[in-house]
Design a protein around this motif. Structure first.
Motif, short mmCIF file in Angstrom:
data_model
loop_
_atom_site.label_atom_id
_atom_site.label_comp_id
_atom_site.label_asym_id
_atom_site.label_seq_id
_atom_site.Cartn_x
_atom_site.Cartn_y
_atom_site.Cartn_z
N ARG A 156 0.86 -1.19 0.00
CA ARG A 156 0.00 0.00 0.00
C ARG A 156 0.89 1.24 0.00
O ARG A 156 1.06 1.92 1.01
N PRO A 157 1.49 1.55 -1.14
CA PRO A 157 2.49 2.63 -1.19
C PRO A 157 1.98 3.99 -0.73
O PRO A 157 2.72 4.76 -0.11
N GLN A 158 0.71 4.30 -1.02
CA GLN A 158 0.19 5.61 -0.63
C GLN A 158 0.23 5.82 0.88
O GLN A 158 0.35 6.95 1.36
N MET A 159 0.15 4.73 1.62
CA MET A 159 0.13 4.82 3.08
C MET A 159 1.43 5.41 3.63
O MET A 159 1.45 6.03 4.69
N PHE A 160 2.54 5.22 2.90
CA PHE A 160 3.84 5.65 3.40
C PHE A 160 4.28 7.01 2.87
O PHE A 160 5.24 7.59 3.36
N ALA A 161 3.58 7.51 1.84
CA ALA A 161 4.03 8.71 1.16
C ALA A 161 4.11 9.91 2.11
O ALA A 161 5.09 10.67 2.09
N GLU A 162 3.11 10.10 2.98
CA GLU A 162 3.10 11.26 3.86
C GLU A 162 4.24 11.21 4.88
O GLU A 162 4.90 12.22 5.15
N ALA A 163 4.49 10.01 5.44
CA ALA A 163 5.56 9.88 6.43
C ALA A 163 6.92 10.14 5.81
O ALA A 163 7.78 10.80 6.40
N PHE A 164 7.14 9.63 4.60
CA PHE A 164 8.40 9.90 3.91
C PHE A 164 8.54 11.39 3.63
O PHE A 164 9.61 11.97 3.83
N GLY A 165 7.48 12.00 3.16
CA GLY A 165 7.54 13.42 2.83
C GLY A 165 7.82 14.29 4.03
O GLY A 165 8.56 15.27 3.94
N ALA A 166 7.27 13.92 5.18
CA ALA A 166 7.46 14.73 6.38
C ALA A 166 8.91 14.73 6.84
O ALA A 166 9.39 15.72 7.40
N ALA A 167 9.62 13.64 6.62
CA ALA A 167 11.01 13.53 7.07
C ALA A 167 12.01 13.98 6.03
O ALA A 167 13.19 14.19 6.34
N ALA A 168 11.57 14.18 4.79
CA ALA A 168 12.50 14.37 3.67
C ALA A 168 13.42 15.57 3.83
O ALA A 168 14.59 15.53 3.43
N ALA A 169 12.93 16.64 4.45
CA ALA A 169 13.71 17.88 4.53
C ALA A 169 14.99 17.72 5.34
O ALA A 169 15.93 18.50 5.17
N ALA A 170 15.05 16.73 6.20
CA ALA A 170 16.25 16.53 7.02
C ALA A 170 17.37 15.83 6.27
O ALA A 170 18.52 15.83 6.71
N PHE A 171 17.05 15.22 5.15
CA PHE A 171 18.03 14.42 4.43
C PHE A 171 18.69 15.23 3.30
O PHE A 171 18.47 16.43 3.18
N GLN A 172 19.51 14.56 2.50
CA GLN A 172 20.25 15.24 1.44
C GLN A 172 19.29 15.92 0.48
O GLN A 172 18.40 15.26 -0.09
N PRO A 173 19.43 17.23 0.25
CA PRO A 173 18.49 17.92 -0.64
C PRO A 173 18.79 17.62 -2.10
O PRO A 173 19.92 17.30 -2.47
N PRO A 174 17.79 17.76 -2.96
CA PRO A 174 18.04 17.57 -4.40
C PRO A 174 18.80 18.76 -4.97
O PRO A 174 18.74 19.87 -4.45
#
Length: 343
Positions: free
Chosen positions: A289-307
């Protein structure tokens, strides 16, 4: 094919280029002999050969990005790919492998590229490694890279006569997100070129290969180096355990150490496809259920390597110095601490 990678460190560009082409030419006899033995043993023709990571050059060994790219980087339309294409034509099979590659749209850069060459001599798949500790990634040039190649160029899957094939480079087998994206794009076989320690113990990569196969219901065909020559490192430090894992996560073939072709097996696409279509607890792909994880990944993304971290304010790609990579990781760790993801 578990083969010895050759380091070209300290060799001038002209000699290095000649060595690469000679190395490509020397593969023909080994692969032809392997094809004979495989068919005699199994009754089946050899259709796909996977070569180890950076077989023709080894790793950059501290050289500048621009210097290494200019000295031994393969141009997408260069003589190295032409030689590999002609080899695939003469042998009549698919050849997967890995090399450092240049790009005329991003001068001065190299990317670690995994490739699949078809029996007609054309490059059927070109995947550039996304997660690497000490090499540029398309993500470092994200906006410019997507403008040029699109998402299909970042996560390519080749629809071939053997099935739908994707490439995973080296350490990326440790990251479930890479394989999952390819599975969601239809991949049935992961070709994995690697250069890693071999051990009778279960290494992290060994565990990951079985996990990636099981959780995505896909085959993993993993070729390790038989050591790396031309470096001060003991030659057997990256040697052994080339393997094939089936879609159930079962190890069906594995090599010991040294140069060998003994990790070979039948790829049963009909069984894999039937299992993917069958409702069952073991249908790991259909149960996602990929959509279930999209929000959690997005919320943490800013702390990681930026594009786009290697694009300047004008959007121009600029190769960084070697110390950039460690500093970038230190900055990520600092952001993870401040975000209370790490303590």
């Amino acid at each position: 094919m578990q083969l010895t990678a050759r380091s070209l460190a300290g060799i001038d560009a002209s000699s290095a280029r000649a060595d690469i082409l000679a190395h490509i030419g020397a593969l023909e006899g080994a692969i032809r002999t392997t094809a004979i033995f495989v068919e005699q043993y199994s009754g089946l023709p050899l259709r796909l050969v996977v070569l180890p990571e950076y077989l023709f050059t080894s790793y950059p060994a501290g050289e500048t990005i621009e210097g290494f790219a200019a000295r031994v980087g393969f141009a997408p339309d260069g003589p190295e790919y032409d030689a590999l294409g002609k080899l695939a034509q003469r042998l009549g099979l698919y050849i997967a492998g890995n090399a450092y590659e240049t790009d005329r749209h991003f001068p001065g850069f190299y990317f670690q590229a995994s490739f699949l060459i078809a029996p007609d001599g054309n490059v059927a798949l070109r995947y550039r490694r996304l997660l690497s500790m000490f090499a540029p990634s398309p993500h470092d040039l994200w906006e410019a890279y997507l403008d040029r190649y699109g998402l299909d160029g970042v996560f390519p899957v080749a629809d071939t006569a053997l099935g739908r094939i994707a490439a995973i480079a080296s350490e990326e087998i440790l990251y479930p997100e890479i394989a999952r994206v390819f599975a969601l794009r239809g991949a049935e076989i992961f070709v994995h070129s690697s250069s890693e320690i071999g051990s009778p113990l279960a290494t992290p990569k060994d565990i990951a290969k079985r996990a990636r196969a099981f959780e995505n219901m896909a085959y993993v065909v993993s070729a390790n180096t038989a050591g790396i020559s031309g470096t001060p490192m003991p030659i057997a430090s990256a040697d052994g355990n080339s393997q094939i894992v089936d879609w159930r996560g079962k190890l069906v073939a594995q090599s010991l150490s040294g140069e060998t072709y003994t990790a070979f097996a039948e790829i049963d696409l009909a069984a894999l496809r039937a299992a993917r279509r069958r409702p069952a607890m073991t249908n790991m792909l259909a149960r996602q259920r990929p959509q279930m994880f999209a929000e959690a990944f997005g919320a943490a993304a800013a702390a990681f390597q930026p594009p786009g971290a290697m694009l300047d304010d004008g959007g121009i790609a600029t190769p960084p110095p070697r110390d950039y990579f460690r500093k970038a990781q230190e900055a990520v760790i600092d952001r993870l601490l401040r975000a209370d993801i790490l303590r």
